[in-house]
Design an enzyme around this catalytic site. Structure first.
Site, PDB file in Angstrom:
ATOM      1  N   LYS A   6      -5.736  10.055   2.707  1.00  0.00           N
ATOM      2  CA  LYS A   6      -4.288   9.702   1.267  1.00  0.00           C
ATOM      3  C   LYS A   6      -4.057   7.826   0.912  1.00  0.00           C
ATOM      4  O   LYS A   6      -4.756   7.451   2.460  1.00  0.00           O
ATOM      5  CB  LYS A   6      -3.002  10.204   1.007  1.00  0.00           C
TER       6      LYS A   6
ATOM      7  N   TYR B 100       8.238 -22.797  -0.993  1.00  0.00           N
ATOM      8  CA  TYR B 100       9.086 -22.974  -1.907  1.00  0.00           C
ATOM      9  C   TYR B 100      10.567 -23.244  -1.415  1.00  0.00           C
ATOM     10  O   TYR B 100      10.480 -22.066  -0.466  1.00  0.00           O
ATOM     11  CB  TYR B 100       9.121 -21.850  -2.587  1.00  0.00           C
TER      12      TYR B 100
HETATM   13  C1  PLP Z   1       1.060  10.827   5.563  1.00  0.00           C
HETATM   14  C2  PLP Z   1       0.676  12.463   5.682  1.00  0.00           C
HETATM   15  C3  PLP Z   1       0.599  13.038   6.764  1.00  0.00           C
HETATM   16  C4  PLP Z   1       0.167  11.955   8.028  1.00  0.00           C
HETATM   17  O1  PLP Z   1       1.450  11.127   8.279  1.00  0.00           O
HETATM   18  P1  PLP Z   1       1.234  10.096  10.046  1.00  0.00           P
HETATM   19  O2  PLP Z   1       2.468   9.789  10.424  1.00  0.00           O
HETATM   20  O3  PLP Z   1       0.498   8.763   8.837  1.00  0.00           O
HETATM   21  O4  PLP Z   1       0.220  10.196  10.580  1.00  0.00           O
HETATM   22  C5  PLP Z   1       0.389  13.828   6.997  1.00  0.00           C
HETATM   23  N1  PLP Z   1       1.313  15.590   6.439  1.00  0.00           N
HETATM   24  C6  PLP Z   1       1.745  15.119   5.661  1.00  0.00           C
HETATM   25  C7  PLP Z   1       2.530  15.680   4.764  1.00  0.00           C
HETATM   26  C8  PLP Z   1       1.917  13.516   4.855  1.00  0.00           C
HETATM   27  O5  PLP Z   1       2.259  12.925   3.681  1.00  0.00           O
END
Ligand code: PLP
Length: 380
Positions: free
Chosen positions: A47, A271
């Site tokens: 994702k 800044y």
């Molecule tokens: C993002 C996600 C993962 C992967 O999690 P990591 O901590 O990056 O290994 C697995 N399952 C779901 C539902 C997620 O949203």
């Protein structure tokens, strides 16, 4: 190493900041996760553009390494990956079915993760319309209270099994809230609830069970079930900071020194005059700021690496620039054009994000469009 992969986001002309992504390391990390859970299928969370690293080269590499189950968040992410994966690769969209889009899942061969009874009804209607069984994953809320069916909603399905007609479940899944804290009692409690709910629903007989993200895999065999979903481990960050990292770094972030100035009297830098120089100091400016995804929270706290030595960030991180203290670096190695490493070498991503008060997930997903990207070990 294999030739460079075609880059989905072309590098800007003249970019001096470089993001190097080692796809061989991604593949090695996927194999390492698979070896930790030998009884289960190993999927991949890709994702958010594979956590910012470029989903197309990442999924091609993972497919070539043996992965067949890819998890995206949104339907659109799945649609954009479909042409880059063979038909035997499953793409699962975690966020369920947005209103009116069930036919898009069917047309593009994306498996929806059903998170609610509304999703269940939409998919049953889609199956009736398609006049064939349609595959889905059912997400169960085992205690995180974020997405998925509650125990009461599952009970409603047990009592009205016709609501699932035409739906074939590839998997039942749930997500752990505290997997990075192995001693947290919620882990075992979520596992217990997940097992109880999957056993209560006859339609899930024969479906894969999937509970573990990266940190969940490290919790051990009780958590592996039939299908794992590692994400962050594939991208080279340690999923559980209290344990030694089981993975190889993937990302290297590098830039060049833009300008240098020697200050020999009390002055301020950046800044808000947020840093005061008292003694003789050599300040180097680099063209990376928060618009490049480097968190502003690193101001006056973070470190970068120059000529193999860690040096502090001076003052605030600006939108496009920040300043570092190179007083202790020989002038030949701290001149304009000399490299500065922001992540990589002696600077693990966990060290960088600790100074920013965040997690590797946030930094990776922010390293945006301004970098010249190089993929090592790509699959043509
Ligand atoms: C993002 C996600 C993962 C992967 O999690 P990591 O901590 O990056 O290994 C697995 N399952 C779901 C539902 C997620 O949203």
């Amino acid at each position: 190493m294999a030739p460079i992969d075609p880059d989905p986001s072309p590098s800007p002309i003249g970019a001096t900041s470089r993001l190097t992504i080692d796809l061989d390391a991604v593949a090695a990390n996927w194999r390492a996760m698979a070896a930790l859970a030998p009884g289960a299928l190993t999927g991949a969370a890709v994702k958010a553009n594979a956590y910012g690293l470029g989903a197309v080269p990442v999924v091609r590499k993972l497919y070539a390494t043996g992965c067949r189950n890819f998890f995206v968040a949104h339907l659109a992410e799945g649609i954009s990956l479909r042409p880059h994966l063979a038909g035997d690769a499953n793409i699962h969209a975690l966020h369920g079915i947005p209103p009116g889009t069930a036919h898009e899942f069917v047309a593009h061969g994306i498996t929806p993760v059903l998170n609610s009874l509304v999703d269940v009804d939409a998919w049953r209607h889609a199956a009736a319309q398609a006049d064939r069984p349609l595959t889905a994953i059912l997400q169960l809320d085992s205690g995180m209270n974020r997405v998925g069916l509650s125990a009461a909603e599952v009970k409603a399905l047990v009592e009205a099994p016709e609501r699932l007609s035409g739906i074939r479940f590839f998997a039942a899944m749930s997500h752990l809230a505290c997997a990075d804290t192995p001693e947290h009692p919620l882990n075992a409690e979520q596992r217990r609830r997940f097992m109880a709910v999957t056993q209560s629903l006859p339609a899930l007989a024969g479906a894969h069970r999937s509970l573990a993200n990266s940190a969940g895999i490290l919790l051990g065999p009780d958590y592996h079930f039939d299908l794992t979903r590692p994400g962050i481990a594939l991208y080279g960050a340690n999923p559980a900071s209290a344990l030694p990292s089981p993975v190889t770094p993937v990302v290297r972030v590098e830039t060049d020194i833009l300008q240098v100035r020697d200050i020999d009297r009390p002055e301020v830098v950046g800044y808000g005059a947020a840093h005061e120089v008292t003694g003789p100091t050599r300040v180097a400016t680099v063209a990376i700021g928060y618009a490049d995804g480097y968190l502003r929270a690193a101001g006056n706290r973070g470190k970068v690496s120059v000529a193999g030595r860690l040096v502090p960030i001076l003052g605030r991180v600006s939108m496009d620039l920040m300043t570092i203290d190179v007083t202790d670096i020989p002038p030949a190695q701290s001149a304009p054009g000399m490299p500065v490493v922001l992540v990589g070498d002696n600077l693990a991503i966990e060290d960088v994000t600790r100074d920013m008060g965040t997690v590797s997930y946030e930094l990776l997903t922010r390293l945006g469009s301004r970098f010249a990207r190089t993929y090592l070990g790509g699959v043509a």
